[in-house]
Write an enzyme that holds these catalytic residues in place. Sequence first.
Site, mmCIF file in Angstrom:
data_model
loop_
_atom_site.group_PDB
_atom_site.id
_atom_site.type_symbol
_atom_site.label_atom_id
_atom_site.label_comp_id
_atom_site.label_asym_id
_atom_site.label_seq_id
_atom_site.Cartn_x
_atom_site.Cartn_y
_atom_site.Cartn_z
ATOM 1 N N GLU A 248 28.187 -16.591 27.048
ATOM 2 C CA GLU A 248 28.104 -17.091 28.485
ATOM 3 C C GLU A 248 27.706 -16.011 29.657
ATOM 4 O OE1 GLU A 248 31.608 -19.143 26.219
ATOM 5 O OE2 GLU A 248 30.742 -17.102 26.273
ATOM 6 N N ALA B 167 29.311 -25.151 24.643
ATOM 7 C CA ALA B 167 29.472 -26.326 25.793
ATOM 8 C C ALA B 167 28.101 -26.933 26.021
ATOM 9 C CB ALA B 167 29.994 -25.911 26.816
ATOM 10 N N GLY C 204 31.756 -22.049 23.628
ATOM 11 C CA GLY C 204 32.995 -23.005 23.228
ATOM 12 C C GLY C 204 33.489 -22.863 22.067
ATOM 13 N N GLU D 113 34.955 -20.193 20.665
ATOM 14 C CA GLU D 113 36.608 -20.332 21.363
ATOM 15 C C GLU D 113 37.400 -21.198 20.557
ATOM 16 O OE1 GLU D 113 36.141 -19.238 26.013
ATOM 17 O OE2 GLU D 113 34.892 -20.975 25.244
#
Length: 257
Positions: free
Chosen positions: A131, A63, A108, A111
């Site tokens: 994270e 992210a 992310g 993911e």
Amino acid sequence: MGEFVRLEIADGIGTIRLDRPPMNALNVQVQEELRAAAQALSDDASVRAVIVYGGEKVFAAGADITEFATVSYPDMVARAGALSSAIDSIARIPKPVVAAITGYALGGGCELALACDWRVVAEDAKLGQPEIKLGLIPGAGGTQRLARLVGPARSKDLIFSGRMVDSDEALRIGLADRVVPAAEVYSTAVELVRPYLTGPAFALRAAKQAIDGGLSVDLAAGLALESHLFAGLFATDDRLEGTAAFVEKRRPKFTGR
């Protein structure tokens, strides 16, 4: 298609190409462009398989943390669902989808790779969910998809520690499906999906829906879903062609109908 996410369609393969240098950070705009790309490829009958690719240097390094620095709890309550559903839109593409991973697939980015059906990983790539080092947890499917893919104990190891894994470990634990030199990542992804380009599209769609849907319900509900999808395929031209070809001892010529 968008400023940071491009669509490239050739020979039945749709490529979702991340293009936000230097690290393809998944800011809000990228998330929404991914959602739009997933919908476009889902709707395009000429596309029979999909590759998600970040380019020769990096898949996606997570992210955009600069956005997180000023986000409040009420802000993220309003945004978290959209973040998760943007990545989930890739998982819901009703066609075979492979992530072609070079460089880093972190946070992310990891993911996003997990939302694909397979992962082709460069020999020098690194994957992980870091994270925890920001005082957070994965928020776009990482805690759920990773556990389903590699098991809860390995998922806790990776998520609790935030450590990165190399391609060898990724292959060993099931996070990678193929490991190849970086220069061969995209071409290997193409070869992986090529057999499905002339396959029975509705049967492939049903198989994906049955497997993915069954993972989120109990066995009885999964079997009911399978039976429903199985019966529905008897309304397709490809089922008629497939059974006729078997009886006539020839190769089937599927039309995707």
